[in-house]
Scaffold this active site. Structure first.
Site, mmCIF file in Angstrom:
data_model
loop_
_atom_site.group_PDB
_atom_site.id
_atom_site.type_symbol
_atom_site.label_atom_id
_atom_site.label_comp_id
_atom_site.label_asym_id
_atom_site.label_seq_id
_atom_site.Cartn_x
_atom_site.Cartn_y
_atom_site.Cartn_z
ATOM 1 N N ARG A 198 16.800 22.397 -61.505
ATOM 2 C CA ARG A 198 17.054 23.028 -62.812
ATOM 3 C C ARG A 198 17.566 24.449 -62.671
ATOM 4 N NH1 ARG A 198 11.426 21.967 -64.974
ATOM 5 N NH2 ARG A 198 11.050 20.656 -63.157
ATOM 6 N N GLU A 211 3.169 23.315 -58.940
ATOM 7 C CA GLU A 211 2.111 22.865 -59.852
ATOM 8 C C GLU A 211 1.762 21.407 -59.627
ATOM 9 O OE1 GLU A 211 2.936 23.110 -64.071
ATOM 10 O OE2 GLU A 211 0.826 22.856 -64.589
#
Ligand code: PRP
Ligand code: ADE
Length: 179
Positions: free
Chosen positions: A63, A100
């Site tokens: 991204r 994460e």
């Protein structure tokens, strides 16, 4: 919040329990599909590139590529891809890290950065800061200076900013949105 902040926030979709239970995924695809929002985002990040005196933009796969490449063009700077391991054909520097929801390894072409460069790292989300920290380490190992880190969204509750502080060594961390 500014009008631009509200526009950007309104185009980010929350997806619960993706890609694993307990994660609130911030999906930027609605923002990318809206030309006004994508342009506003690109302009805001390019302004940071100018203000920090960056000479190159690094985008973090995947991204960070979508956001970083138009920022580099808008700011008149070169774009350097930091890729997931095994995708770059030349001599690379590599850095492993945890994020994460998993772990990974990123690489950069060693010849793409030198001591003359001041690098702005661009990504969509700062969560735990593991990805960003690894990118800063890579840039320094390549001999370049870190001009700063610019993200669309910081997930403040995950503590990425505090984790990054030592690695950034005074370079700014700019988040257009913080949740
Ligand atoms: O702060 P962290 O906990 O390290 O997480 C943030 C990173 O996680 C996402 O990338 P991901 O590895 O999911 O790759 P993608 O862009 O290919 O979807 C995001 O785009 C950041 O790069
Ligand atoms: N919650 C999240 N949403 C989107 N991208 C992420 N990368 C790491 N954590 C994320």
């Amino acid at each position: 919040m500014t009008d631009i902040g509200e526009l950007l926030l309104s185009r980010i979709r929350d997806v619960t329990d993706y890609p694993e239970p307990g994660v609130m995924f911030k999906d930027i695809t609605p923002l990318l599909a809206d030309p006004a929002a994508f342009t506003a985002l690109t302009d805001a990040l390019a302004e940071i590139a100018g203000r920090t005196g960056a000479t190159k933009v690094v985008g973090l796969e995947a991204r960070g590529f979508i956001l970083g490449a138009p920022v580099a063009v808008r700011a008149g700077l070169g774009f350097i891809p930091v890729r997931k391991a095994g995708k770059l054909p030349g001599a690379t520097l590599a850095q492993a890290y945890d994020l994460e929801y998993g772990s990974a390894e990123i690489e950069v072409h060693a010849e793409d950065l030198s001591a003359e460069d001041r690098v702005l790292v661009v990504d969509d989300v700062l969560a735990t800061g593991g990805t960003a920290e690894a990118s800063v380490q890579l840039i320094r190992r390549a001999g370049a200076e870190v001009a700063g880190l610019a993200v669309l969204m910081e997930l403040g509750f995950l503590g990425g900013r505090a984790r990054l502080e030592p690695a950034l060594a005074g370079a700014p961390l700019e988040a257009l949105l913080t949740v």
